[in-house]
Design an enzyme around this catalytic site. Structure first.
Site, PDB file in Angstrom:
ATOM      1  N   SER A 162       5.497   4.943  -3.980  1.00 24.87           N
ATOM      2  CA  SER A 162       6.104   6.269  -4.053  1.00 24.87           C
ATOM      3  C   SER A 162       5.884   7.060  -2.765  1.00 24.87           C
ATOM      4  O   SER A 162       6.732   7.852  -2.357  1.00 24.87           O
ATOM      5  CB  SER A 162       5.522   7.043  -5.246  1.00 24.87           C
ATOM      6  OG  SER A 162       5.898   6.430  -6.455  1.00 24.87           O
ATOM      7  N   SER A 194      13.959  -7.371  -3.768  1.00 27.14           N
ATOM      8  CA  SER A 194      15.018  -8.077  -4.493  1.00 27.14           C
ATOM      9  C   SER A 194      15.825  -8.917  -3.515  1.00 27.14           C
ATOM     10  O   SER A 194      16.288  -8.413  -2.490  1.00 27.14           O
ATOM     11  CB  SER A 194      15.938  -7.068  -5.188  1.00 27.14           C
ATOM     12  OG  SER A 194      15.266  -6.398  -6.218  1.00 27.14           O
ATOM     13  N   GLU A 199      13.676   2.682  -7.106  1.00 25.65           N
ATOM     14  CA  GLU A 199      14.562   3.682  -6.486  1.00 25.65           C
ATOM     15  C   GLU A 199      14.001   5.102  -6.639  1.00 25.65           C
ATOM     16  O   GLU A 199      14.737   6.085  -6.594  1.00 25.65           O
ATOM     17  CB  GLU A 199      15.974   3.627  -7.090  1.00 25.65           C
ATOM     18  CG  GLU A 199      16.616   2.258  -7.102  1.00 25.65           C
ATOM     19  CD  GLU A 199      17.194   1.844  -5.761  1.00 25.65           C
ATOM     20  OE1 GLU A 199      16.883   2.511  -4.754  1.00 25.65           O
ATOM     21  OE2 GLU A 199      17.938   0.855  -5.718  1.00 25.65           O
ATOM     22  N   GLY A 256       0.787  -1.224   0.000  1.00 27.56           N
ATOM     23  CA  GLY A 256       0.000   0.000   0.000  1.00 27.56           C
ATOM     24  C   GLY A 256       0.819   1.274   0.000  1.00 27.56           C
ATOM     25  O   GLY A 256       0.261   2.374   0.031  1.00 27.56           O
ATOM     26  N   GLY A 305      16.342  -4.329 -36.295  1.00 27.71           N
ATOM     27  CA  GLY A 305      15.162  -4.812 -37.004  1.00 27.71           C
ATOM     28  C   GLY A 305      14.601  -6.055 -36.333  1.00 27.71           C
ATOM     29  O   GLY A 305      14.605  -6.182 -35.105  1.00 27.71           O
ATOM     30  N   PHE A 308      23.629   4.924 -44.605  1.00 28.26           N
ATOM     31  CA  PHE A 308      22.419   5.752 -44.685  1.00 28.26           C
ATOM     32  C   PHE A 308      22.502   6.885 -43.657  1.00 28.26           C
ATOM     33  O   PHE A 308      22.757   6.643 -42.471  1.00 28.26           O
ATOM     34  CB  PHE A 308      21.165   4.914 -44.448  1.00 28.26           C
ATOM     35  CG  PHE A 308      20.887   3.907 -45.533  1.00 28.26           C
ATOM     36  CD1 PHE A 308      20.200   4.271 -46.676  1.00 28.26           C
ATOM     37  CD2 PHE A 308      21.335   2.601 -45.403  1.00 28.26           C
ATOM     38  CE1 PHE A 308      19.953   3.347 -47.687  1.00 28.26           C
ATOM     39  CE2 PHE A 308      21.090   1.665 -46.391  1.00 28.26           C
ATOM     40  CZ  PHE A 308      20.400   2.038 -47.545  1.00 28.26           C
ATOM     41  N   ASP A 360      10.017   7.931 -12.204  1.00 29.63           N
ATOM     42  CA  ASP A 360      10.194   9.175 -12.951  1.00 29.63           C
ATOM     43  C   ASP A 360       9.372  10.310 -12.341  1.00 29.63           C
ATOM     44  O   ASP A 360       9.841  11.444 -12.216  1.00 29.63           O
ATOM     45  CB  ASP A 360       9.761   8.981 -14.406  1.00 29.63           C
ATOM     46  CG  ASP A 360      10.774   8.201 -15.237  1.00 29.63           C
ATOM     47  OD1 ASP A 360      11.793   7.749 -14.668  1.00 29.63           O
ATOM     48  OD2 ASP A 360      10.547   8.047 -16.451  1.00 29.63           O
ATOM     49  N   ALA A 361       8.147   9.993 -11.950  1.00 25.51           N
ATOM     50  CA  ALA A 361       7.262  11.021 -11.391  1.00 25.51           C
ATOM     51  C   ALA A 361       7.810  11.556 -10.071  1.00 25.51           C
ATOM     52  O   ALA A 361       7.753  12.772  -9.804  1.00 25.51           O
ATOM     53  CB  ALA A 361       5.858  10.452 -11.195  1.00 25.51           C
ATOM     54  N   ASN A 380      19.534   7.916  -2.295  1.00 32.74           N
ATOM     55  CA  ASN A 380      20.402   8.834  -3.043  1.00 32.74           C
ATOM     56  C   ASN A 380      21.531   8.066  -3.724  1.00 32.74           C
ATOM     57  O   ASN A 380      21.796   8.247  -4.910  1.00 32.74           O
ATOM     58  CB  ASN A 380      20.973   9.908  -2.113  1.00 32.74           C
ATOM     59  CG  ASN A 380      19.999  11.040  -1.869  1.00 32.74           C
ATOM     60  OD1 ASN A 380      19.146  11.329  -2.692  1.00 32.74           O
ATOM     61  ND2 ASN A 380      20.118  11.678  -0.709  1.00 32.74           N
TER      62      ASN A 380
END
Length: 416
Positions: free
Chosen positions: A165, A191, A397, A162, A373, A311, A400-401, A273
Site C-alpha cells: 500500500s 500477474s 489495485e 516491502g 446452500g 419465502f 479497501d483501506a 485510476n
C-alpha cells in the site's frame, strides 16, 4: 460426517441438472438490474459483442482453466481480434480508441464468464494504455502493435515485498550507466510474471525518497539479469500465473524509459485510476452472473413443499442483492465518465466506486452462495469460483483501506 452432508441422492442429482438447464436458458440481461440500462446504442453493441464472446469462448472452459491453472493465451488473442487487446489505445497502432466508460462495459461483460482471465486482460490493457499515453512515437510503434494483438502480453510491476500500500517507498533501484539503466531489486505478486513478454516496472532512479524519485521502465522478458520466482499458489485468479520478478544487474536501455525520470509515480497512479474502474467492472460481471444463478436456483429448489423464491426472506435478500449491484454499477460508470472527462476530482470518486463495488459485489456473490446452500460450496457450480476470484479485488489495485484513505484525505481538505 461432512462428506455425508454433500452426498447427492438421485433426486438431488435431478435437481442439480434441472438448475443447470434453467441457467442455460437465462441471459445476462434477463434480470433486474439490467446491465444495458442507460447505455447508448454503440455501447450496447460493444456489450453484446463482449458477452457473446464470453459465453462462447470463455464460459464453457472457465471451470477447467481454474482447476488446471491454465493461462488461455490463445483465447485472449481471439479477444484481441475483436479489439479487446487495446481497448483505449489509439487507432493508428491498431487500438480500438474507446473510452474508459466503454472499456468498463466490455470488461464487465467478459467477466460475467471468467473473472480471472478478464482481470488479466484488464491489466494488459492498463499497460498498453500507459505506453500509448506516455511513450514516445518510437516506443508506441515498436511495442503497441504486438500488444494490441496480444501476440505479446504485458504486466504491471509496482508492488514489492516491502512496499504494498505504501507504493512510494519502493526500493528497486535503477542506476544510470551510459545508455543503460542497471536494475537491482524485486517485484512481488506480478500477474503474468514469467509468461508476459513486456513488463512496465516502477523503479527508483533518483536519490530522493518517496514518490519523486520513481521512474517507469519497460523491461522485456529476455533481458539478461531478469529472472522469476516460483509460480504462486492462490485462492483465486488461477487462470493467470503470479510470480515475483528479480532484477540482478539487469541492463535496460535508456530508450525504454516511459515518460520522464521522476514521473513514474504519477504514471503508476494514473494507471491505477483506470485499473480500479476495471477491477470494479470485473466485480460487477461476476456478481451479475451469481445473481442470475441464485435467482434461477431459488425458482427450482424446494423446501417445505414450496420453491425457495416463495419465502419472503429470500425475496428480500434477492432485492437487496439487486440493489447493491445496481448501485455499484452506477458508481463505476460515473467514475469512468469522470476519468474520461479528465475531472480533477475523478480519483476520489474512483476510490469510492472501487471500494463500494468490490465490497458489495463480493457480498452479492457470498449471498448467492448462501442461497445455494450446500450446493454452493461444491465445485459443480460456478458460484464458489466467482467468490474466490472476487475476493482479491478488495486488496489489489489499492486495498479497501487505501481507498478509504484517499476519500478521507479529500474530505479533510478546506479548499473546496
Amino acid at each position: 460426517m461432512i462428506s455425508g452432508l454433500f452426498k447427492l441422492s438421485n433426486k438431488q442429482s435431478v435437481l442439480q441438472n434441472a438448475t443447470k438447464l434453467v441457467i442455460q436458458r437465462r441471459t445476462f440481461f434477463n434480470i433486474v438490474p439490467n446491465p444495458s440500462v442507460g447505455l447508448t446504442e454503440d455501447q450496447k453493441q460493444f456489450q453484446s459483442m463482449a458477452l457473446d464472446f464470453a459465453q462462447e469462448k470463455m464460459k464453457p472452459f472457465a471451470e477447467k482453466w481454474d482447476k488446471e491453472e491454465y493461462f488461455p493465451r490463445e483465447v485472449m488473442r481471439e479477444a484481441a481480434e475483436l479489439g479487446f487487446g487495446g481497448i483505449y489505445v489509439r487507432e493508428d497502432v491498431g487500438g480500438s480508441g474507446l473510452s474508459r466508460l466503454d472499456a468498463s462495459i466490455i470488461i464487465e461483460a467478459l467477466a460475467s464468464a471468467d473473472v480471472s482471465t478478464t482481470a488479466f486482460i484488464s491489466i494488459h490493457n492498463m499497460c498498453a494504455g500507459l505506453i500509448d499515453i506516455y511513450g514516445t512515437e518510437e516506443q508506441r510503434k515498436k511495442f503497441l502493435p504486438s500488444l494490441v494483438s496480444m501476440e505479446k502480453i504485458a504486466s504491471y510491476c509496482l508492488t514489492e515485498p516491502g512496499s504494498g500500500s505504501d507504493a512510494g517507498s519502493l526500493s528497486t533501484k535503477a542506476t544510470k550507466d551510459g545508455d543503460h539503466y542497471i536494475l537491482n531489486g524485486s517485484k512481488a505478486f506480478i500477474s503474468g510474471g514469467g509468461d508476459s513478454e513486456v513488463y512496465l516496472v516502477m523503479v527508483r532512479t533518483g536519490a530522493e525518497k518517496g514518490p519523486k524519485g520513481i521512474s517507469c521502465l519497460l523491461v522485456e522478458k529476455d533481458t539478461p539479469g531478469l529472472s522469476f520466482g516460483k509460480k504462486e499458489e492462490k485462492l483465486g485468479w488461477n487462470t493467470q500465473p503470479t510470480r515475483a520478478l528479480i532484477f540482478e544487474d539487469c541492463r535496460v536501455p535508456v530508450g525504454n524509459l516511459i515518460g520522464k525520470e521522476g514521473q513514474g509515480f504519477s504514471i503508476a497512479m494514473n494507471a491505477l485510476n483506470g485499473g480500479r474502474i476495471n477491477i470494479g467492472a470485473c466485480s460487477l460481471g461476476g456478481a451479475q452472473s451469481c445473481l442470475v444463478a441464485a435467482r434461477d436456483h431459488v425458482k427450482v429448489r424446494k423446501q417445505f413443499n414450496q420453491p425457495l423464491e416463495h419465502f419472503q426472506a429470500v425475496q428480500f435478500k434477492m432485492a437487496d442483492m439487486a440493489t447493491k449491484l445496481h448501485a455499484s454499477r452506477i458508481m463505476i460508470r460515473n467514475a469512468a465518465a469522470m476519468l474520461d472527462a479528465k475531472d480533477p476530482s475523478a480519483h476520489v470518486y474512483i476510490a469510492m466506486a472501487k471500494l463500494f463495488a468490490c465490497d458489495e459485489c463480493f457480498k452479492v456473490t457470498d449471498d448467492s452462495l448462501q442461497l445455494f446452500g450446500g450446493y454452493g460450496y461444491l465445485k459443480d457450480y460456478p458460484v464458489e469460483r466467482y467468490l474466490r476470484d472476487l475476493r482479491v479485488h478488495r486488496i489489489l489495485e489499492g486495498s479497501d483501506a487505501v481507498m478509504r484513505l484517499i476519500i478521507s484525505r479529500e474530505l479533510s481538505k478546506d479548499d473546496h
